[in-house]
Design a protein around this motif. Structure first.
Motif, PDB file in Angstrom:
ATOM      1  N   LYS A 298      73.262  33.019   2.550  1.00 42.20           N
ATOM      2  CA  LYS A 298      72.571  34.314   2.575  1.00 42.20           C
ATOM      3  C   LYS A 298      73.057  35.215   1.448  1.00 42.20           C
ATOM      4  CE  LYS A 298      71.991  34.446   7.617  1.00 42.20           C
ATOM      5  NZ  LYS A 298      72.377  35.186   8.854  1.00 42.20           N
ATOM      6  N   ALA A 574      67.722  38.260   4.850  1.00 42.28           N
ATOM      7  CA  ALA A 574      66.824  38.055   5.995  1.00 42.28           C
ATOM      8  C   ALA A 574      65.366  38.221   5.572  1.00 42.28           C
ATOM      9  CB  ALA A 574      67.177  39.029   7.109  1.00 42.28           C
ATOM     10  N   GLU A 578      62.553  35.347   5.520  1.00 42.11           N
ATOM     11  CA  GLU A 578      61.348  35.543   6.324  1.00 42.11           C
ATOM     12  C   GLU A 578      60.089  35.319   5.482  1.00 42.11           C
ATOM     13  OE1 GLU A 578      59.134  38.957   9.093  1.00 42.11           O
ATOM     14  OE2 GLU A 578      60.993  39.441   8.024  1.00 42.11           O
TER      15      GLU A 578
END
Length: 584
Positions: A298, A574, A578
């Motif tokens: 991430k 995130a 997505e």
């Protein structure tokens, strides 16, 4: 609009800069058209292009011409699209995902055609531009020589006028010339009588002119790269481009355009590599989980996105300024002079975007693990293809030399109020203090204070170096590099923040991601200025009271309160995961 180089001395309101959120419906349509073209015409042929299938690159260029993708910078009177600099940058950004095709396209539409667009006489424009607009003719640009790369004016190719005054005989060699193997029109340079650096248009088939073998390259394998050989090459006198002895005017202005266009291409390629990395991270499972769930993955994706956002922001800020300044100009010399005013920003765009691209492609390979090292996955090609961008259009080292040298030269000529700014800084430096966050600040008030102090730190280091070394500063390349790095990061940080501020003003409901990306970039970049400032001053003073005094000033200028950078990066990652791609 902000004049060239003034970003280092003054602030600008967010509503005065151009951002991708300002794209018109026409701009969006152009981007969609190019994306469809890449998806349908280029991606299915990537392997055959990389193996240089005979005639394939040229045929795809002709198809691009049919869609108007070769003529954005060519005036309508010569069958061009005359779409403007923003549209041309959008085409460059979106075609960049087409691998080697993007290199051939860029060489043709940019450095190959633009010398004739900007500096050609009426006869030359009528002869060449219609064909270049459609792809009937393909262009190449030949500047580099075996002993003259970044030092373009060190060229050895010579031109001598024949006794009848009808031809110039050119002798010499150019190397690493994109599109050389199949081009029809070559813009090159030679010194008339050994000293008058002059541009020439060379036609395919010119007697005494030949093209060497294809180079075997690390990346961009699908593009043609050959040497050009001139052995008493018989070039008609009407093929002199621009003024005799003024070839440098053409060369340097074309390089400036090539640099910001290369920046746009770097942005597009970075977005694509991030998309590929994000999708793979969602698919690849280790220890029973997609690797997208792991914190270090991430973190990589978030930093890839933040750097890409900063590059995108500064590139379109610059292109917007260039578009505005060229609005009422049609003469090539005027256009060249106007773009030259932004030479510093052009170099910044080239360096920042090319180094962002290398970072993103490197992390794309890393996220793929062992598969990233195989040709089965596109990460391997991204990695190889990206590397050339730090060499194209003047190496990044040369562009780093250009940034401070241009600043100092303009200051000495009175074109920039550098002396006044340095004098003002000397009077206020002991009272400067960083703003302490209280929670009541306006959005980005703290970050703009940080950027303002970064500008003062850059000015302090540059002023100290100029005073200490004077004309000999050109030999102090380590200090020049630090000054350049400071200017690059200041422009990138400010562009990222201004874009987010503008989004907050105009579209607050959709500004959250831009705010996060701007914060992620600023708090990663700002600490670097502290280290650079200390390095430079420690070298210039080498101990003693003067060093301690100056380091105390750096401490005040580089002070900041950290934010929860990890949490911000988690939010960015995130959203990237997505969407499965770069998202703002």
């Amino acid at each position: 609009m902000q004049k060239g180089a003034m970003f280092i001395l003054e602030n600008i309101d967010p509503d005065k800069i151009f951002t991708p959120e300002d794209f018109s419906d026409e701009h969006k349509m152009i981007a969609a058209t190019v994306a469809d073209f890449v998806e349908n015409e280029i991606i299915p042929n990537v392997e055959e292009l990389d193996h240089q299938k005979e005639g394939l690159m040229r045929s795809i260029l002709e198809k691009a011409g049919e869609l108007g993708l070769l003529s954005a910078d060519i005036p309508e009177e010569y069958d061009g699209g005359e779409m403007g600099k923003i549209a041309a940058a959008i085409i460059t950004e979106n075609v960049s995902t087409g691998g080697s095709f993007a290199v051939s396209h860029g060489a043709h539409t940019g450095i190959g055609s633009l010398p004739i667009v900007l500096f050609g006489n009426e006869e030359q424009k009528k002869k060449y531009l219609p064909g270049l607009a459609t792809g009937e003719l393909v262009a190449a640009y030949a500047l580099t020589e075996p002993m003259a790369g970044s030092d373009a004016l060190g060229a050895k190719t010579k031109a001598v006028l024949t006794e009848d005054g009808k031809y110039y005989l050119l002798n010499g060699e150019k190397i690493f010339i994109t599109n050389a193997g199949f081009a029809d029109v070559y813009v090159t340079y030679a010194k008339i009588d050994g000293d008058k650096f002059t541009a020439f248009i060379i036609d395919k088939g010119t007697p005494g002119f030949s093209v060497g073998a294809e180079e075997k390259k690390l990346g961009i394998k699908g593009s043609s790269t050959c040497s050009l050989i001139f052995e008493d090459a018989q070039v008609p006198v009407e093929n002199v481009l621009g003024e005799i002895g003024k070839g440098h005017v053409i060369a340097f202005n074309i390089l400036n355009i090539g640099r910001y266009k290369l920046g746009a291409g770097g942005v597009g390629s970075s977005k694509k590599a991030l998309e590929v990395a994000a999708k793979y991270a969602l698919e690849r499972q280790q220890f029973g989980l997609p690797i997208a769930k792991f914190g270090m993955i991430k973190n990589k994706l978030a930093q890839m996105a933040a750097k890409t956002y900063a590059s995108e922001s500064l590139v379109y800020r610059l292109v917007g300024e260039i578009e505005e300044v060229l609005e009422d100009k049609s003469d090539g010399k005027e256009i060249g002079a106007a773009i030259e005013d932004y030479a510093i920003e052009c170099s910044i765009a080239k360096v920042h975007a090319s180094e962002t691209l290398d970072y993103v492609c490197d992390e794309c390979v890393q996220i793929h693990g062992g598969y990233g090292y195989t040709q089965e996955f596109p990460a391997e090609r991204f990695y190889r293809d990206s590397r050339i961008n730090r060499i194209f259009e003047g190496t990044n080292e040369v562009n780093r030399l250009i940034i401070p040298a241009t600043l100092l030269r303009r200051g000495m000529k009175g074109q920039l109020p550098l002396l006044q700014a340095a004098q003002a800084l000397a009077g206020e430096v002991m009272s400067l203090r960083a703003k302490t966050p209280t929670g009541d600040e306006a959005p980005f008030e703290i970050e703009m204070d940080m950027i303002d102090r970064a500008k003062k730190l850059c000015l302090m280091v540059g002023g100290t170096a100029a005073q200490k070394y004077m004309q000999k500063i050109v030999k102090e390349q380590e200090i020049i590099e630090i000054m350049a790095n400071m200017a690059i990061e200041i422009y990138a940080m400010e562009s990222a923040v201004l874009r987010a501020q503008k989004a907050l003003q105009n579209d607050p409901e959709n500004a959250e991601t831009k705010v996060e990306l701007a914060l992620a970039y600023v708090y990663d970049a700002f600490p670097k200025l502290d280290a650079w400032g200390k390095q430079a001053l420690a070298y210039m003073f080498d101990g003693g009271d003067m060093l301690r005094t100056n380091l105390s000033i750096v401490k005040r200028l580089a002070k900041y309160t950290p934010i929860n950078l990890i949490a911000i990066r988690q939010k960015v990652a995130a959203k990237v995961l997505e969407a499965g791609k770069y998202v703002v």
